[in-house]
Design an enzyme around this catalytic site. Structure first.
Site, PDB file in Angstrom:
ATOM      1  N   ILE A 121     -10.507   4.395  -3.986  1.00 35.87           N
ATOM      2  CA  ILE A 121      -9.510   2.602  -4.353  1.00 35.87           C
ATOM      3  C   ILE A 121     -10.139   1.986  -3.502  1.00 35.87           C
ATOM      4  O   ILE A 121      -9.348   2.029  -1.944  1.00 35.87           O
ATOM      5  CB  ILE A 121      -7.687   3.171  -4.301  1.00 35.87           C
ATOM      6  CG1 ILE A 121      -8.307   4.301  -5.240  1.00 35.87           C
ATOM      7  CG2 ILE A 121      -7.467   2.491  -4.936  1.00 35.87           C
ATOM      8  CD1 ILE A 121      -6.583   4.533  -5.422  1.00 35.87           C
ATOM      9  N   ASP A 122     -10.546   0.799  -3.977  1.00 36.39           N
ATOM     10  CA  ASP A 122     -11.121   0.115  -2.982  1.00 36.39           C
ATOM     11  C   ASP A 122     -10.316  -1.632  -2.902  1.00 36.39           C
ATOM     12  O   ASP A 122     -10.001  -1.829  -4.290  1.00 36.39           O
ATOM     13  CB  ASP A 122     -12.402  -0.749  -2.643  1.00 36.39           C
ATOM     14  CG  ASP A 122     -13.480   0.390  -3.431  1.00 36.39           C
ATOM     15  OD1 ASP A 122     -13.302   1.492  -1.709  1.00 36.39           O
ATOM     16  OD2 ASP A 122     -14.754   0.205  -3.315  1.00 36.39           O
TER      17      ASP A 122
END
Length: 249
Positions: A121-122
Site C-alpha cells: 500500500i503506497d
C-alpha cells in the site's frame, strides 16, 4: 527492500523519484547472503507502469542466488502471472495496483495461501489526508490506507507492506500516525516502509505497532553524503533492536 529499474539495475529513490544506482542485483544479493539477511523483497518499480511481463529467467537466477526467503513484486495481475514466479523459486508475491482487486487477491490466496500474498500500500498526504496511490505515486485514489488495509486483509492477503511515499529515502523515521493507524486496523502483519535511516528508526517503527520494519536507505547508504555501502546489522544488533522496541525477536 531492493528496487529494480527497467534495466534490472538496483536503485534507491527519494519520494519515488531521484533514482540512485546502488549496484548489480546479483552482487548485492551475494553480499546480503554473507550478512545473513532475514528476508529480501525485490520490486520491479516500472513493470506496471510499462505494462511489462516478469522476466522469469532473471527471477529464477536471482532466486537461485538467495540463501534467504525472496519476495517479488512488479506487474503481477493474476494467478497466471504469479504461477511461474512461484515456480521460479519465489516464496511470496507482492501486489501493488492488483491489490485493489479483491477477486485477484482472493484467487492468489486460495491458490497459494495467504502467507504467500503481500499487498503493498503506497500512500501520501494530500490536503492533510492520507491517500493510496498506484503507478509509482502517479495515480492517486480517494481511498485512505486504513480502508485499503482492511479490504486487502478481507480479500485474503497475509501481509501488508505500508509504504510512505513522502518519506521514501528521507531517512528521518517513519510516520507514527500512519503506521499506528494501519497496524491497529488489521490483524495481519504490517511491515513499515519509508523513512528509516538507521537502527533507531527501525526500533521506533516496531514501537509504533508495526509487526516488522523494512528499509532500503538504512542498508545501502552511509553518512550525510549518502555514499553507497551495502550493510546489515549483526545478530547482536538485531537482538538489541528488538529489546529497545519491546518486541520479541
Amino acid at each position: 527492500m531492493l528496487l529494480l529499474d527497467s534495466r534490472k539495475r538496483l536503485v534507491k529513490t527519494r519520494r519515488f523519484s531521484e533514482e540512485v544506482y546502488i549496484g548489480d542485483p546479483f552482487n548485492v544479493v551475494r553480499i546480503l547472503n554473507e550478512k545473513e539477511v532475514d528476508e529480501i523483497c525485490v520490486l520491479d518499480i516500472n513493470a506496471s507502469v510499462e505494462e511489462r511481463r516478469s522476466d522469469l529467467g532473471f527471477i529464477a537466477e536471482l532466486a537461485s542466488e538467495c540463501f534467504m526467503p525472496l519476495s517479488y513484486g512488479g506487474g503481477i495481475k493474476s494467478v497466471a502471472d504469479a504461477a511461474p514466479i512461484f515456480a521460479a523459486g519465489v516464496e511470496k508475491v507482492v501486489l501493488g495496483r492488483a491489490s485493489s482487486d479483491s477477486v485477484t487477491v482472493r484467487a492468489l490466496a486460495d491458490s497459494y495461501g495467504s502467507q504467500a500474498v503481500a499487498a503493498c500500500i503506497d500512500c501520501r498526504r494530500v490536503d492533510n489526508h492520507w491517500r493510496v496511490a498506484f503507478d509509482r505515486g502517479r495515480t492517486l485514489t480517494n481511498t485512505d490506507p486504513v480502508t485499503q488495509a482492511i479490504a486487502v486483509e478481507q480479500a485474503g492477503a497475509g501481509e501488508i507492506i505500508l509504504q510512505n511515499i513522502d518519506r521514501d529515502g528521507a531517512q528521518n523515521g517513519y510516520d507514527a500516525g500512519l503506521v499506528s493507524s494501519v497496524s491497529e486496523a488489521v490483524t495481519v502483519p504490517v511491515v513499515a516502509l519509508g523513512g528509516a535511516g538507521d537502527l533507531s528508526h527501525l526500533a521506533e517503527g516496531l514501537r509504533m505497532g508495526a509487526s516488522a520494519v523494512a528499509s532500503g536507505s538504512a542498508f545501502v547508504f552511509i553518512g550525510r553524503l549518502r555514499a553507497v555501502l551495502i550493510t546489515y546489522p549483526s545478530s547482536q544488533d538485531v537482538n538489541e533492536l528488538f529489546k529497545k522496541s519491546g518486541a520479541a525477536s
